[in-house]
Design a protein around this motif. Structure first.
Motif, mmCIF file in Angstrom:
data_model
loop_
_atom_site.group_PDB
_atom_site.id
_atom_site.type_symbol
_atom_site.label_atom_id
_atom_site.label_comp_id
_atom_site.label_asym_id
_atom_site.label_seq_id
_atom_site.Cartn_x
_atom_site.Cartn_y
_atom_site.Cartn_z
ATOM 1 N N ARG A 24 16.719 -1.624 4.159
ATOM 2 C CA ARG A 24 15.971 -1.687 5.418
ATOM 3 C C ARG A 24 15.504 -0.295 5.840
ATOM 4 O O ARG A 24 14.377 -0.110 6.281
ATOM 5 C CB ARG A 24 16.845 -2.317 6.503
ATOM 6 N N SER A 25 16.383 0.693 5.668
ATOM 7 C CA SER A 25 16.018 2.060 6.023
ATOM 8 C C SER A 25 14.828 2.546 5.192
ATOM 9 O O SER A 25 13.899 3.171 5.715
ATOM 10 C CB SER A 25 17.227 2.978 5.810
ATOM 11 N N MET A 26 14.848 2.241 3.875
ATOM 12 C CA MET A 26 13.739 2.643 3.004
ATOM 13 C C MET A 26 12.446 1.929 3.397
ATOM 14 O O MET A 26 11.368 2.536 3.402
ATOM 15 C CB MET A 26 14.078 2.360 1.549
ATOM 16 N N LEU A 27 12.537 0.644 3.714
ATOM 17 C CA LEU A 27 11.345 -0.115 4.091
ATOM 18 C C LEU A 27 10.735 0.408 5.389
ATOM 19 O O LEU A 27 9.512 0.585 5.488
ATOM 20 C CB LEU A 27 11.699 -1.596 4.250
ATOM 21 N N LEU A 28 11.573 0.688 6.380
ATOM 22 C CA LEU A 28 11.058 1.167 7.664
ATOM 23 C C LEU A 28 10.422 2.550 7.512
ATOM 24 O O LEU A 28 9.364 2.827 8.091
ATOM 25 C CB LEU A 28 12.175 1.201 8.702
ATOM 26 N N ARG A 29 11.052 3.403 6.711
ATOM 27 C CA ARG A 29 10.474 4.728 6.448
ATOM 28 C C ARG A 29 9.132 4.585 5.737
ATOM 29 O O ARG A 29 8.168 5.295 6.034
ATOM 30 C CB ARG A 29 11.444 5.537 5.594
ATOM 31 N N ASN A 30 9.074 3.633 4.813
ATOM 32 C CA ASN A 30 7.850 3.378 4.058
ATOM 33 C C ASN A 30 6.722 2.920 4.973
ATOM 34 O O ASN A 30 5.598 3.438 4.919
ATOM 35 C CB ASN A 30 8.147 2.314 2.996
ATOM 36 N N PHE A 31 6.997 1.944 5.846
ATOM 37 C CA PHE A 31 5.960 1.418 6.745
ATOM 38 C C PHE A 31 5.479 2.500 7.715
ATOM 39 O O PHE A 31 4.285 2.616 8.000
ATOM 40 C CB PHE A 31 6.493 0.223 7.538
ATOM 41 N N ARG A 32 6.429 3.285 8.223
ATOM 42 C CA ARG A 32 6.048 4.338 9.179
ATOM 43 C C ARG A 32 5.128 5.358 8.519
ATOM 44 O O ARG A 32 4.111 5.757 9.090
ATOM 45 C CB ARG A 32 7.300 5.016 9.735
ATOM 46 N N GLU A 33 5.478 5.779 7.314
ATOM 47 C CA GLU A 33 4.657 6.762 6.608
ATOM 48 C C GLU A 33 3.309 6.169 6.204
ATOM 49 O O GLU A 33 2.276 6.840 6.280
ATOM 50 C CB GLU A 33 5.399 7.282 5.375
ATOM 51 N N ALA A 34 3.301 4.893 5.807
ATOM 52 C CA ALA A 34 2.058 4.241 5.394
ATOM 53 C C ALA A 34 1.004 4.311 6.490
ATOM 54 O O ALA A 34 -0.179 4.551 6.226
ATOM 55 C CB ALA A 34 2.328 2.788 5.022
ATOM 56 N N LEU A 35 1.429 4.092 7.733
ATOM 57 C CA LEU A 35 0.488 3.978 8.851
ATOM 58 C C LEU A 35 0.459 5.221 9.735
ATOM 59 O O LEU A 35 -0.163 5.216 10.797
ATOM 60 C CB LEU A 35 0.860 2.752 9.694
ATOM 61 N N ARG A 36 1.091 6.286 9.277
ATOM 62 C CA ARG A 36 1.260 7.492 10.101
ATOM 63 C C ARG A 36 -0.068 8.088 10.547
ATOM 64 O O ARG A 36 -0.219 8.521 11.693
ATOM 65 C CB ARG A 36 2.069 8.537 9.324
ATOM 66 N N THR A 37 -1.047 8.134 9.662
ATOM 67 C CA THR A 37 -2.305 8.806 9.988
ATOM 68 C C THR A 37 -3.448 7.854 10.324
ATOM 69 O O THR A 37 -4.375 8.238 11.040
ATOM 70 C CB THR A 37 -2.747 9.712 8.824
ATOM 71 N N SER A 38 -3.393 6.621 9.809
ATOM 72 C CA SER A 38 -4.474 5.671 10.099
ATOM 73 C C SER A 38 -4.100 4.277 9.601
ATOM 74 O O SER A 38 -3.186 4.130 8.786
ATOM 75 C CB SER A 38 -5.784 6.113 9.428
ATOM 76 N N PRO A 39 -4.829 3.246 10.061
ATOM 77 C CA PRO A 39 -4.609 1.889 9.554
ATOM 78 C C PRO A 39 -5.458 1.574 8.334
ATOM 79 O O PRO A 39 -5.395 0.466 7.801
ATOM 80 C CB PRO A 39 -5.053 1.026 10.744
ATOM 81 N N TYR A 40 -6.263 2.548 7.870
ATOM 82 C CA TYR A 40 -7.304 2.206 6.897
ATOM 83 C C TYR A 40 -6.815 2.034 5.466
ATOM 84 O O TYR A 40 -7.501 1.430 4.643
ATOM 85 C CB TYR A 40 -8.449 3.215 6.986
ATOM 86 N N GLY A 41 -5.646 2.554 5.145
ATOM 87 C CA GLY A 41 -5.095 2.232 3.834
ATOM 88 C C GLY A 41 -4.860 0.740 3.721
ATOM 89 O O GLY A 41 -5.240 0.099 2.725
ATOM 90 N N TRP A 42 -4.255 0.164 4.751
ATOM 91 C CA TRP A 42 -3.961 -1.269 4.799
ATOM 92 C C TRP A 42 -5.252 -2.078 4.825
ATOM 93 O O TRP A 42 -5.424 -3.049 4.077
ATOM 94 C CB TRP A 42 -3.109 -1.545 6.034
ATOM 95 N N ILE A 43 -6.175 -1.682 5.682
ATOM 96 C CA ILE A 43 -7.454 -2.389 5.799
ATOM 97 C C ILE A 43 -8.201 -2.373 4.462
ATOM 98 O O ILE A 43 -8.650 -3.409 3.969
ATOM 99 C CB ILE A 43 -8.319 -1.759 6.910
ATOM 100 N N ASP A 44 -8.317 -1.203 3.870
ATOM 101 C CA ASP A 44 -9.073 -1.081 2.616
ATOM 102 C C ASP A 44 -8.380 -1.781 1.462
ATOM 103 O O ASP A 44 -9.044 -2.292 0.549
ATOM 104 C CB ASP A 44 -9.308 0.395 2.292
ATOM 105 N N ASP A 45 -7.040 -1.809 1.468
ATOM 106 C CA ASP A 45 -6.309 -2.563 0.452
ATOM 107 C C ASP A 45 -6.688 -4.043 0.503
ATOM 108 O O ASP A 45 -6.987 -4.656 -0.524
ATOM 109 C CB ASP A 45 -4.792 -2.433 0.671
ATOM 110 N N ALA A 46 -6.639 -4.618 1.704
ATOM 111 C CA ALA A 46 -6.924 -6.052 1.849
ATOM 112 C C ALA A 46 -8.350 -6.380 1.422
ATOM 113 O O ALA A 46 -8.600 -7.392 0.759
ATOM 114 C CB ALA A 46 -6.681 -6.491 3.292
#
Length: 291
Positions: free
Chosen positions: A195-217
């Protein structure tokens, strides 16, 4: 080693390397949403098994600059640039969830560099002939992918505030997914270390913008830019039979399409069980051990 690698078009990619510095190079391509810090085996495990694990933030995630309009196939240029910067000629590649199609792209278009590839709980192309793409998929994922495909502007408008909320409270994403998790997946994401690794991962993924997620989809539901049938290197397709985020039928379609594919479907596993399978998959990538 530099934290960032520059691309030909002037972007920066944030890179992280762990494990044995002289070990067998393996690229780990993260999920959606995800980042270079995403769940992975501990450095000591990797060191003991002679593995040099290379991960980086896909464009728009974490510390990597966005590449608007990117397709799945565009990952190939970025992986090659990172490999060149690290002095790596040949390597294996593994992708989980949204990273799985990107791993297949590397296998298809870098046959002289990729030794083996693995795709864990991945998706088939949106236009896969003979596959009911949404069959067995959770309603939340159906809605998300269908909106990305049919109305990308609306998808972006919806995901921006959602990403902001998850960046402030990464546990929110796991709570959103909880109703669709099997008992096995709940036990995995409830483990304190995981859980700690997942939460750290999600926080870092979206730290600067939502566009990594948007562009992935948008990339996953658009034309990938390559045909999995062109892959000529050995490929392992690992999937959980109970997965409702990326149904196992997608792995079956890919297995029938890719010439040297080995399919492993765990009957009681679902989506997050891929995290538990990753160490064995890495063993197959570097040693050819059966999974």
């Amino acid at each position: 080693m530099r934290d960032h690698v520059g691309t030909v078009d002037g972007r920066r990619l944030r890179v992280e390397v762990s494990g044995h510095p002289d070990g067998h190079p393996v690229f780990l391509l993260h999920g959606t949403p995800g980042s270079r810090v995403g769940p992975r085996p501990r450095p000591m495990f990797l060191y003991q098994r002679g593995t040099r694990l290379i991960s980086y933030d896909r464009p728009g995630y974490g510390g990597s600059d966005r590449r608007a309009g990117r397709r799945v196939v565009d990952v190939v240029q970025d992986v090659a640039v990172v490999a060149d910067a690290l002095g790596v000629d040949r390597f294996a590649v593994v992708g989980r969830s949204g990273g799985a199609p990107h791993a297949l792209a590397c296998a298809a278009l870098l046959p002289d560099r990729v030794t083996r590839a693995a795709a864990l709980v991945g998706l088939a192309p949106r236009d896969a002939e003979g596959l009911d793409w949404f069959a067995g998929m959770a309603p939340s994922n159906v809605d998300e992918f269908r909106t990305a495909f049919t109305d990308p502007e609306r998808f972006e408008e919806r995901l921006i505030p959602r990403s902001d909320a998850i960046r402030s409270d990464p546990a929110r994403l796991l709570e959103e997914l909880r109703r669709d998790l099997t008992a096995d997946d709940r036990s995995i994401v409830s483990d304190t270390a995981m859980r700690s690794m997942l939460l750290r991962n999600f926080r870092e993924a979206l730290r600067t913008s939502p566009y990594g997620w948007i562009d992935d989809a948008l990339a996953l539901t658009g034309p990938w830019g390559f045909d999995p049938a062109d892959i000529r290197v050995p490929v392992l397709l690992w999937h959980g039979e109970q997965d409702v985020f990326s149904p196992a039928s997608h792995a079956s379609w890919l297995a029938a399409r890719i010439p040297q594919a080995k399919k492993v479907v765990e009957p009681t596993a679902a989506h997050f069980a891929a995290l538990r399978a990753l160490p064995k998959v890495i063993g197959w990538l570097i040693e050819g051990a059966l999974v």
